[in-house]
Enzyme design. Sequence first.
Site, PDB file in Angstrom:
ATOM      1  N   GLU A 129      -4.728  -2.505   6.222  1.00 26.06           N
ATOM      2  CA  GLU A 129      -6.600  -1.711   6.080  1.00 26.06           C
ATOM      3  C   GLU A 129      -6.800  -1.867   4.849  1.00 26.06           C
ATOM      4  O   GLU A 129      -8.021  -2.584   4.626  1.00 26.06           O
ATOM      5  CB  GLU A 129      -5.411  -0.381   5.560  1.00 26.06           C
ATOM      6  CG  GLU A 129      -6.722   0.991   4.909  1.00 26.06           C
ATOM      7  CD  GLU A 129      -7.487   1.890   4.449  1.00 26.06           C
ATOM      8  OE1 GLU A 129      -5.459   2.281   5.109  1.00 26.06           O
ATOM      9  OE2 GLU A 129      -7.090   2.052   3.904  1.00 26.06           O
ATOM     10  N   GLU A 144      -8.246   0.093  -9.464  1.00 20.28           N
ATOM     11  CA  GLU A 144      -7.647   0.267 -10.210  1.00 20.28           C
ATOM     12  C   GLU A 144      -5.915   0.626 -10.094  1.00 20.28           C
ATOM     13  O   GLU A 144      -4.517   0.250 -10.884  1.00 20.28           O
ATOM     14  CB  GLU A 144      -7.572   1.746 -11.748  1.00 20.28           C
ATOM     15  CG  GLU A 144      -9.204   1.261 -12.582  1.00 20.28           C
ATOM     16  CD  GLU A 144     -10.272   0.823 -11.499  1.00 20.28           C
ATOM     17  OE1 GLU A 144      -9.953   1.752  -9.981  1.00 20.28           O
ATOM     18  OE2 GLU A 144     -11.218   0.929 -11.777  1.00 20.28           O
TER      19      GLU A 144
END
Lengths: 381, 339
Positions: free
Chosen positions: A255, A368
């Site tokens: 993905e 992040e």
Amino acid sequence: MRITPGRLVPPTLGDPSAYAELRCEVREFLAEKRAAGAYTPTVDCWLSAWDEDFTWDLASRGWLGMTVPVEYGGHDRGYMERFVVTEELLAGGAPVAAHWIADRQIVPSLLKFGTEEQKREYLPGIARGEIFFGIGMSEPESGSDLASVRTVATRIDGGWLLNGSKVWTSGAHKAHAFIALVRTEPVDPDNRHAGLSQLLVDLDSPGVEIRPIVSMSGSHHFNEVFFSDVMVPDARVFGTLGDGWRQVTSELSYERSGPERFLSTFPLLAALTAHADVPNLGRLTARITGLHQMSCAVAGALNHGESADLAAAVVKVLGTSTEGDIAEAASLLTGDDVSDLAGAEWSALVSAGVDQRPGFTLRGGTSEILRGVIARGLGLR
Amino acid sequence: MTVIPGVDPDLSAMMHDVFADRPATGDGCADLDAGLWSELQRLGLTRLTGSEAGGGSGAGWREAAELLSAAASTAIRLPLAEHDLLAGSLLEQAGLQNDDRLRTVAVLNETGSARAVPWALTAQRLTVLWPTGDRWSLADVDVDAVYIEPGANLIGEPRDTVRLDLAALAGTEVDPTAVCHYLRTGALARAVQICAAMDRALALTIEHTTARVQFGRALARFQAVQHLIADIAAECALARAATEAAVCSAVRSGLTGDEAAFRVAVARSCAGHAASVVVRNAHQALGAIGTTREYPLHRYTRAAIAWRGEFGSTQQWDQRVAEAAALAGPDGLWELITE
């Protein structure tokens, strides 16, 4: 002590012209489609351009379910060939949203974890471009912290009773099914990844309610999916009960490392080449080229069955910021007094670019979170 | 594991072993270590890519890149690229005799001078290229016949100004593409060196932040520091991917043709911009100690900055990429990227 960190990304090897013929085939197909007015290239086409006719056309050419074995209605082709076809489709801004999730994510998951019955139920329809899927991971209270999902499946006779909700499910209002990550055992505070399972849920099941989430641009891709006592039979348990976390995370490199992580704004970059003196055109083109090389190298590793979680995180962090920078560069050039950048087509591309941009670095693992993954790979945490 | 994919592991180990226990070259003034140079000569590493018939070792771009990486990652400064990839290949192309005397290349202007010639004062022979109208000539001259004014780059490597009397020079005419090829070769060599220096800067940053304790925990435990370092690692990986693709292209086509030109430009753009992030973040993570001469970080950060400005600035390489993109246009850009 002299530290030598290992390679984060597999080596770039081989000849880029190896798949030139296949690339040409897809390019010619797209050029014909554009010439016939069948589609106009869009930004973020894999999320927002849903066109089932186009999907059927791709399926009839054998470009869906490419890695699916022939016995399940697929084409027995390699992961690299699939990679090349998807890269071409994205570079061409083609409307691929309808089948994107099913073809990218559900196919490898079904092949790896699906039962014989599940594979026969879904794979042929996916390869024909007739069965579409969503993703059932995030929840209102579980964004980046996916292990905190609260949707609960309770054991009943012959199956499971599902209650809770999923959110940010792209295309749920048009898709046929999704794979939901749910809690099948109470939370164990010492091991919060335990007790999670995956269930295949048909989205027309009684008790499923789908509500639209309208994006700031006014477009509708996302949905919230509610479950009220939805009955899921045992035959739709996906993989192993209690193994949901491992199953979900084991497929992340597919993905995260794919071309949709750096090509979402490629039609904008291509359009920018027609204008003189675009600041950063060289830098951005070079980065997209480097990302293409890196993503190819990761695809090669995945093709050989190697794990590539870290490399995928690197591709996604760099790729999603670069595709955003392209939207930004286009936006900075655009103004009401710039006549050659005032057309409706350009305006639509730039608007879509800036509207879709915040999502690039959020979906599929925020930048992040991914920097944390890289830091762990470097031994920092 | 070798730095450059596809290099023989024994050869790679031999290259790295030569540099392993040697100190980094002195800061501020990079004099040639003559003992080390003789050792490299004995091992057949100084003329690595020269043909065996001409006295070279017959290796290719991958092996040359491995050797450049080994030297750069130990901060040992040597005219390896200049002597072999640049001067050696020019002489070979022109069908001129080569030998073991240390060489470098100067591309002269019409008046016979060149700036920032690497290692000119150190070399024994100078391979010079100069234009006469539309044509280019090449000659291999003794440095005694050349006026040389010493200079240096940011890390003290010799970058000298040379002046020759063109009227007194007898040259062999070379193909005009030889000059382009020379610049492209030098540019790719620097990209390889930049990647090796940046990887070492990453390693030093990890070393420091995992050892240094503040507020009761290692710096590497702070998320803000982790993110600085993750970005260093990501940029290093992108620069390396682009540089490896260019090295593969060099192996395939010997750096001739438009495809190779584009690959080198992409590598230099990616490496040049990667250096911005790597240098800034590494120094930020290292704190004040990283800015001292005593601590070794500067041998890699300053090297990356120095090298990204040689054989063209990053801006110029960006411009090359932009020109290729504009030439390809909206319908050809993707083909340019994937060819």
